[in-house]
Design a protein around this motif. Structure first.
Motif, short mmCIF file in Angstrom:
data_model
loop_
_atom_site.label_atom_id
_atom_site.label_comp_id
_atom_site.label_asym_id
_atom_site.label_seq_id
_atom_site.Cartn_x
_atom_site.Cartn_y
_atom_site.Cartn_z
N THR A 194 32.08 48.73 28.76
CA THR A 194 32.67 47.57 29.44
C THR A 194 32.64 47.76 30.95
OG1 THR A 194 34.14 47.25 27.56
CG2 THR A 194 34.73 46.12 29.60
N THR A 226 34.00 46.48 34.67
CA THR A 226 35.02 45.69 35.38
C THR A 226 34.51 45.40 36.79
OG1 THR A 226 36.26 47.53 36.37
CG2 THR A 226 36.83 46.92 34.11
N SER A 238 35.87 43.56 40.44
CA SER A 238 36.83 42.80 41.23
C SER A 238 36.08 41.86 42.16
CB SER A 238 37.72 43.74 42.04
OG SER A 238 36.94 44.59 42.86
N TYR A 286 40.53 37.31 35.13
CA TYR A 286 41.96 37.33 35.42
C TYR A 286 42.17 36.90 36.87
CZ TYR A 286 42.50 40.06 31.14
OH TYR A 286 42.51 40.48 29.83
N GLN A 327 39.57 39.31 38.83
CA GLN A 327 39.06 40.48 38.12
C GLN A 327 38.30 40.01 36.89
OE1 GLN A 327 39.00 43.58 38.94
NE2 GLN A 327 39.45 44.99 37.28
N ILE A 337 36.16 41.08 33.38
CA ILE A 337 35.94 42.13 32.38
C ILE A 337 34.72 41.71 31.57
CG2 ILE A 337 37.00 43.49 30.53
CD1 ILE A 337 38.56 43.43 33.26
N ALA A 356 28.07 45.65 28.61
CA ALA A 356 27.40 45.44 29.89
C ALA A 356 26.68 46.67 30.40
CB ALA A 356 28.43 45.00 30.94
N LEU A 411 42.31 47.46 41.61
CA LEU A 411 41.67 46.81 40.47
C LEU A 411 40.57 47.67 39.82
CD1 LEU A 411 41.49 43.19 41.90
CD2 LEU A 411 43.08 44.10 40.20
N VAL A 456 40.31 48.55 35.90
CA VAL A 456 41.46 47.91 35.24
C VAL A 456 40.95 46.85 34.26
CG1 VAL A 456 43.49 46.46 35.60
CG2 VAL A 456 43.04 48.40 37.12
N MET A 457 41.25 47.04 32.99
CA MET A 457 40.72 46.16 31.94
C MET A 457 41.56 44.91 31.74
SD MET A 457 38.05 47.73 30.54
CE MET A 457 37.93 47.53 28.77
N ARG A 461 18.60 46.38 36.77
CA ARG A 461 17.81 46.01 35.60
C ARG A 461 17.20 44.61 35.74
NH1 ARG A 461 22.37 46.61 31.55
NH2 ARG A 461 23.71 47.27 33.17
#
Lengths: 103, 440
Positions: A19, A21, A23, A59, A68, A70, A74, B262, B265-266, B364
């Motif tokens: 995953t 993340t 910002s 978010y 943010q 998610i 990826a 951040l 942070v999920m 990529r």
């Protein structure tokens, strides 16, 4: 007028497994509303179509202000076993900032 | 009880620079120094080293870091909390003792154990990532639970100068001294949530003070070659003011702090640690001076009743080969080389990758229109179950020297062993952290 996110915002990428993340932080507080309006989860998914296979969730953090994102599936498997050059996806913050929006 | 303490973070990963911690201890007027040196994969690699040598398995830079810091920690009365124990906190404490005797210094070291739960897992537990049993990932080599603040507190209650841990949640390394000094209740989720915000902002060290932030002309940062690492002045109500030592390089503003807040942070409303489910959504950042940022407003919900466990498994080997092309039609020649290797090797590998460094290797893809680059480096990578098979990649790339295409140069080949990581959960009651105190 079309601009890149790079022109008005900055970003840092992070990773947890597969995953990513991301910002998105406006340089000027006044641009937060524009980012909220234009940089939707759907638009980001479109931008990252060849990079992010899974769902993207957004978010809102109006106090900072910042957004943010998610991004699931990826990182081609994640930092420990991926064959890619940038296994963490750390450089992908700048792939995000290439995104073009209308102002 | 103190009203205010200062905690510095002198390392944000295992390979971090050595001197920022020294500067923090010598000039930072710290009460506590934290060195965060343990990424997910780092501990699995450390477990492998421990298996080969029962006196090893702690951080490879421990000796160099402790040697330079120890006299100054004692002189300035700064307590050190670090996860450099990695897979073997007891052996790490022994090594610190050896260094202290060599330097003719006396001190107390407390080692925290209990995070190693490898013997407690059967391999049938489901992986959080896939839902499949852990053992289906591959041969398991390590399992370490992320311990929390409650595991560190008994060590802080001793007179230990150095507290050395294995796997502990990164923010807990910072929350523990706050709880110890201010007598916060571990059940006060809002207070622990704010403590976790402080820990999260500090844990990557230079990433808060303008490191990993600079973009010349856009986000300028002064004197990155001498980047200062951060400290926080925390008062007993949890208000934190972040700063860095005067004269060091870097930049500390609300912009640098937001990027770090951040980072990784999920879910900003639910940042889960063994101490709390922290809520970052009400955090307020405010510049209170040059290179000074105040953070308030962290909150939280009660901690989970499970620990997250990071499980390492053997994932075989990766073989890589690289070769460069430059000048007219560099990309065309690199692509021809890539297709040759693909034709010769792809049937021998299930996981095979071709990258054009200088063009599409890190994102990529390419966004927008860019001219063909002057030079391109072809990179081939593949997974293999043996080192010998992985080596085939580099051998084939090197063979492009004489077999073409034209003008390939600078071939390099690599083989490395791969450790994969999956996660699972374990009940809190299944783990009893322990403290062992060494008087040196």
């Amino acid at each position: 007028m079309k601009i890149k996110l790079y022109d008005i915002a900055h970003s840092r990428a992070g990773d947890k497994g597969n995953t990513l993340t991301l910002s998105l932080i406006p340089f000027q507080v006044k641009d937060y509303a524009l980012l909220c309006e234009q940089v939707t989860a759907k638009a980001v998914k479109e931008h990252f179509q060849s990079i992010v296979d899974g769902e993207i969730v957004r978010y809102e953090l109006p106090n900072l202000p910042a957004l943010q994102f998610i991004c699931q599936q990826a990182l081609t498997g994640g930092v420990t076993t991926s064959l890619t050059m940038d296994t963490h996806g750390k450089s992908l913050s700048y792939a995000f900032l290439e995104m073009v929006i209308e102002v | 009880m103190k009203e205010k303490i200062r905690i510095g973070c002198g390392a944000g990963f295992s390979g971090d620079r050595l001197e920022p911690a020294l500067i923090l201890v010598q000039q930072g007027q710290l009460d506590y120094l934290v060195l965060e040196c343990l990424a997910e994969r780092t501990i699995a690699l450390a477990q492998k080293r421990k298996r080969q040598d029962p006196t090893g398995g702690y951080d490879p830079l421990l000796e160099r870091r402790i040697e330079s810091l120890l006299p100054h920690l004692l002189e300035k009365k700064v307590r050190l909390i670090t996860n450099m124990g990695a897979a073997n906190p007891l052996a790490a404490a022994g090594k610190i003792g050896e260094i202290a005797r060599r330097l003719n210094l006396r001190l107390t070291v407390a080692a925290i154990t209990g995070d190693d739960v490898f013997q407690q897992l059967s391999g049938d537990e489901p992986a959080l990532e896939t839902g499949e049993p852990l053992k289906t990932s591959g041969p398991l080599i390590s399992a370490n639970a992320y311990l929390g603040t409650d595991a560190i507190l008994p060590a802080l209650a001793t007179d230990a100068h150095i507290i050395i841990t294995g796997r502990v949640a990164d923010p807990s390394l910072f929350v523990a001294p706050l709880v110890h000094e201010f007598g916060w209740s571990l059940d006060d989720a809002d207070q622990i949530g704010q403590g976790t915000v402080i820990g999260h902002l500090l844990e990557c060290a230079g990433q808060l003070t303008g490191g990993y932030f600079a973009d010349p002309g856009r986000k300028d940062v002064a004197d990155l070659a001498h980047l200062g690492h951060p400290f926080a002045d925390v008062t007993s109500d949890g208000t934190a003011v972040f700063g860095k030592v005067a004269g060091t390089g870097g930049l500390l503003t609300t912009a640098t702090a937001k990027e770090q807040l951040l980072y990784e942070v999920m879910d900003p409303g639910r940042y889960i640690t063994p101490d709390v489910v922290a809520d970052f959504t009400q955090v307020r950042l405010e510049e209170t001076g040059p290179n000074q940022v105040k953070a308030t407003g962290g909150r939280g919900q009660p901690r989970p009743d499970t620990y997250k466990v990071s499980v390492g498994y053997d994932a075989g080997f990766i073989g890589e080969g690289e070769i460069s092309y430059a000048g007219s039609n560099a990309l065309g020649r690199a692509k021809l080389a890539g297709s040759i290797i693909q034709e010769r090797l792809q049937d021998h590998f299930t996981d095979f990758r071709i990258d054009y460094i200088g063009s599409t290797s890190v994102h990529r893809t390419i966004f927008g229109a860019y001219q063909d680059p002057y030079e391109i480096r072809l990179r081939i990578a593949a997974r293999a179950s043996t080192a010998q098979q992985a080596a085939l990649i580099g051998e084939e790339v090197e063979a492009l020297y004489t077999n073409g295409p034209a003008g390939g140069g600078g071939a390099r080949k690599y083989v490395h062993e791969v450790v994969g990581i999956v996660s699972t959960l374990i009940g809190r009651h299944q783990i009893i952290p322990q403290v062992t105190v060494f008087q040196i």
